[in-house]
Design a protein around this motif. Structure first.
Motif, mmCIF file in Angstrom:
data_model
loop_
_atom_site.group_PDB
_atom_site.id
_atom_site.type_symbol
_atom_site.label_atom_id
_atom_site.label_comp_id
_atom_site.label_asym_id
_atom_site.label_seq_id
_atom_site.Cartn_x
_atom_site.Cartn_y
_atom_site.Cartn_z
ATOM 1 N N GLU A 26 0.835 -1.192 0.000
ATOM 2 C CA GLU A 26 0.000 0.000 0.000
ATOM 3 C C GLU A 26 0.874 1.247 0.000
ATOM 4 N N TRP A 42 0.286 5.514 0.643
ATOM 5 C CA TRP A 42 -0.657 6.538 1.078
ATOM 6 C C TRP A 42 -0.006 7.910 1.052
ATOM 7 N N GLN A 92 -5.197 9.517 0.988
ATOM 8 C CA GLN A 92 -5.532 8.999 -0.334
ATOM 9 C C GLN A 92 -4.632 7.809 -0.645
ATOM 10 N N GLN A 93 -5.227 6.659 -0.908
ATOM 11 C CA GLN A 93 -4.445 5.486 -1.270
ATOM 12 C C GLN A 93 -4.087 5.567 -2.745
ATOM 13 N N CYS A 94 -2.820 5.303 -3.067
ATOM 14 C CA CYS A 94 -2.309 5.469 -4.431
ATOM 15 C C CYS A 94 -1.693 4.169 -4.933
ATOM 16 N N GLN A 95 -1.714 3.997 -6.250
ATOM 17 C CA GLN A 95 -1.048 2.857 -6.873
ATOM 18 C C GLN A 95 0.401 3.167 -7.222
ATOM 19 N N ARG A 144 -4.760 2.461 8.599
ATOM 20 C CA ARG A 144 -5.095 3.873 8.706
ATOM 21 C C ARG A 144 -4.872 4.417 10.111
#
Length: 266
Positions: free
Chosen positions: A24, A26, A36-39, A169
């Motif tokens: 993950e 963030w 915001q979770q990002c790739q 989180r």
């Protein structure tokens, strides 16, 4: 150079071993609220691009939001900040409404949500010149470029709490590393060493000392004082590590990371 290539490269002195894959990523465009979770992200010497550029503050006192020690700010964790494809930062409210942080309505909406006067300020301009209209505010702490936790540490803490799984989180990491079945608080031993991806390297600089933020309720996460108590009792109040960026670059979910320790001299 890939992580596997690094293992066999004769120019890479010191001990190198794979430590896991990025599961993950963030970023937190606005401090103290949901992220915001990002790739994939770009990382500079100051950290993930767009991370912690803005913050909430009380205009009547000038003090920035501090959910960890002021219960008035606890609802901040139910807000969420995202950066869209145009590079604009929005704050999303639990009722489904979303406002650009420079929108004239954002202050009144935040004040209505919290029940006292709240505004958005900036720590720097970042990549969005429109944010220059926001007032400058001061960090209540010295932010580190990157914050990393491992799945091994999360599973160890979960076992101590007799919990099925702890939501990441609670800990507000930038990078979550899947370290497989290796047990314990692994990253405790990484301080002073470098962690490498593909074109990116960072140095583990210090343990992440935990505060009341870990206990506060968030969407689908209940308030739980035992989380911080377990960290204090079993790992000297530390959970995760902070890192400085040695070589800037990109990072993707799924990237394999390796740990490079200093060469041992005879």
């Amino acid at each position: 150079m890939t992580a596997k290539q690094m293992l066999s490269d004769p120019q890479c002195t010191g001990k190198i071993k794979p430590v896991g894959q990025v599961s993950e990523i963030w970023r937190y465009p606005v401090s103290s609220i949901g992220g915001q979770q990002c790739q994939n992200v770009d990382i500079t010497e100051t950290g993930i691009v767009g991370d912690r550029q803005f913050g909430l503050f009380d205009p009547s006192t000038g003090k920035t939001a501090s959910p960890e020690n002021d219960s008035r700010w606890h609802p901040a964790l139910f807000l969420r900040a995202i950066i869209n494809s145009a590079g604009e930062t929005y704050i999303h409210f639990p009722n489904g409404e979303a406002y650009q942080i420079c929108h004239p309505a954002i202050g009144p909406e935040l004040s209505r949500y919290f029940g006292f006067s709240v505004a958005v300020g900036r720590y720097n301009n970042g990549q969005w010149p429109a944010a220059e209209q926001l007032p400058m505010i001061t960090h209540r702490y010295q932010p580190s470029p990157l914050h990393l936790i491992t799945s091994s540490s999360r599973e160890r803490l979960s076992d101590l709490l007799s919990s099925k799984e702890l939501d990441v989180r609670r800990f507000r990491p930038n990078i979550v590393l899947n370290t497989g079945a290796e047990p314990g608080f692994l990253e405790n031993e990484w301080l002073g060493h470098t962690i490498h991806g593909v074109g990116l390297s960072m140095r583990a600089t210090e343990h992440t000392k935990r505060c009341g933020m870990t206990m506060i309720a968030q969407p689908d996460i209940e308030a739980d004082v035992e989380v911080l108590r377990a960290i204090v009792r079993n790992n000297r109040r530390s959970f995760g590590i902070y890192c400085d960026v040695v070589t800037a670059g990109g990072l993707d979910v799924g990237t394999e990371l390796v740990l490079k320790t200093s060469a041992v001299r005879a």
